[in-house]
Design an enzyme around this catalytic site. Structure first.
Site, PDB file in Angstrom:
ATOM      1  CB  CYS A   1      -4.758  -3.026  -3.779  1.00  0.00           C
ATOM      2  SG  CYS A   1      -4.871  -2.809  -5.562  1.00  0.00           S
ATOM      3  CB  CYS A   2      -5.293  -5.292   1.123  1.00  0.00           C
ATOM      4  SG  CYS A   2      -6.948  -4.766   0.631  1.00  0.00           S
TER       5      CYS A   2
END
Length: 450
Positions: free
Chosen positions: A418-419
């Site tokens: 997700c980052c």
């Protein structure tokens, strides 16, 4: 301008440093106004990490963490106790879970237009297409009001911190609520977006009062006036009613059944005072004042107080309400086409934009329903909304990479980072299997992290 000036010198320097790296015409135009800015320094925001638990303890942890962190200038990052995931994706999930907690129907904080199910209970979360607006609470409901005050303070801190850290949060505060917290006047017409049925009824009564006054002030004789008044009705849509036919008393009756009060006397002993043509104007005024001012004032004040702990809410007055909502909520109903996805999603590490599997994947995304698009974004980015500007504004850009060369590839699921918005996609044997595995991953907690 807001982002460069609202949050102190430290954040302004970081924003200016980011601006220096851009080469578009808009950035260069802005830089012309700051010719003395020094580029040989490296400015970075301090980041502070908080740890929260999932489950029943989450809300308590989140409220305590935001209260402790509110007046700190550092950027907030969240991690979950016992989990290895860190970074932007985990932090976005933290914000999303906070927003979800505040929208639970069981809290009875907001005007809820969700239909009751067969058991007579509401859906888990508040539903209102006009956005979130506080349920009016009488001063007599002290315990309920006290609990709401704490939660609205939490909501204020959450909204302010999300705006300060440039996090998109699915907390769809209504235009009317933002007007209230910014001290702008509220009109009954505005309430149509929050509770159309209640607003239309009050507006119809208001119209009746105006017509009645016009008749009484006319030059007609008494007989003609009495005849006109006898024919005067409250018109609601295709139906017409005499005031007495509505069987109203001088009380406010809440539209929902999950509130800890059944009625509120608008005047002393209001339950025993019938509404008629003579006192209808008073009923409309008192009802409007309760649902749009006195009944929500504690909640509004608590939100403003919580917000001000992070940065002054008065700073927002340079923005329009629609700009504030876009800054906080982003694009809550994301749309995209196949061509837009192809232009704004990269492919690396085993895939190219021309790879069959990448084209299959983009084809699946292009055909998603609105609900599936939000679930996919939550899966891939930790937030189910896009920033203002849509998929082209997502930073960093979404990237598809090959996950594994295992011969039994169809048994694997997609996963994400997700980052960095990395989607780790196995090279499935068919598009149909790819879609099945993706939909399963989107519905399953735990696939967010690598």
């Amino acid at each position: 301008f807001f982002a460069y000036t609202a949050f102190g010198a430290g954040r302004s320097l970081v924003k200016m440093q980011e601006l220096m790296k851009m080469d578009d015409s808009r950035s260069q135009a802005l830089l012309q106004h700051v010719p003395q800015f020094q580029t040989n320094e490296k400015y970075r925001l301090i980041r502070e990490q908080i740890t929260v638990h999932r489950g029943e303890q989450f809300k308590r942890d989140a409220m305590a963490a935001l209260k402790a962190h509110a007046d700190r200038k550092a950027m907030l990052e969240a991690v979950f106790d016992g989990e290895s995931g860190t970074g932007l994706g985990v932090t976005m999930e933290f914000y999303s879970l906070c927003a979800a907690e505040l929208q639970k129907s069981s809290l009875a904080l907001w005007v809820n237009r969700a239909n009751e199910n067969e058991e007579g209970s509401l859906s888990e979360f508040t539903v209102n297409s006009g956005g979130l607006f506080p349920v009016p609470i009488p001063a007599s409901a002290k315990e309920y009001l006290s609990a709401a005050e704490v939660l609205f303070s939490f909501a204020g801190r959450l909204a302010a911190k999300a705006i300060q850290d440039e996090r998109v949060v699915d907390l769809p505060l209504s235009e009317l609520f933002w007007k209230a917290v910014l001290g702008k006047p509220l009109r009954l017409d505005d309430y149509l977006l929050i509770d159309k049925r209640a607003a239309e009824a009050l507006l119809a009564m208001e119209d009746f009062v105006k017509k009645r006054k016009a008749i009484l002030a006319s030059d007609a004789n008494e007989s003609e006036k009495l005849d006109a008044l006898s024919k005067l009705c409250i018109v609601m849509g295709k139906d017409s009613f005499q005031v007495e036919d509505l069987y109203l008393s001088m009380q406010y009756l809440p539209p929902a059944h999950n509130l800890p009060y059944d009625s509120v006397d608008l005047v002393p002993n209001g339950s025993h005072i019938e509404v008629n043509a003579e006192n209808l104007e008073e009923f409309v005024c008192l009802s409007t004042e309760f649902i749009m001012k006195s009944g929500i004032q504690v909640q509004v004040d608590a939100f403003v107080a919580g917000f001000n702990e992070v940065f002054p809410i008065s700073t927002l007055r340079i923005l329009s309400v629609s700009e504030i909502r876009m800054m906080l909520n982003g694009d809550r109903y994301p749309k995209w086409t196949f061509d837009e996805l192809l232009e704004n999603i990269d492919a690396k590490n085993g895939y190219t934009k021309g790879s069959d599997h990448v084209l299959w994947f983009l084809g699946i995304l292009a055909e998603f329903s609105p609900d599936e698009r939000k679930k996919f974004l939550r899966f891939a980015t930790g937030c189910d909304s896009l920033p203002a500007g849509g998929i082209s504004s997502l930073t960093p850009r979404m990237t598809i990479v090959m996950k594994t060369d295992d011969p039994d590839v169809d048994m694997h699921f997609p996963s994400v980072n997700c980052c960095f918005h990395f989607i780790k996609l196995p090279a499935y044997s068919s598009q149909e299997i790819m879609k099945q595995r993706l939909l399963t991953a989107m519905e399953t907690t735990g696939f967010y992290f690598n």
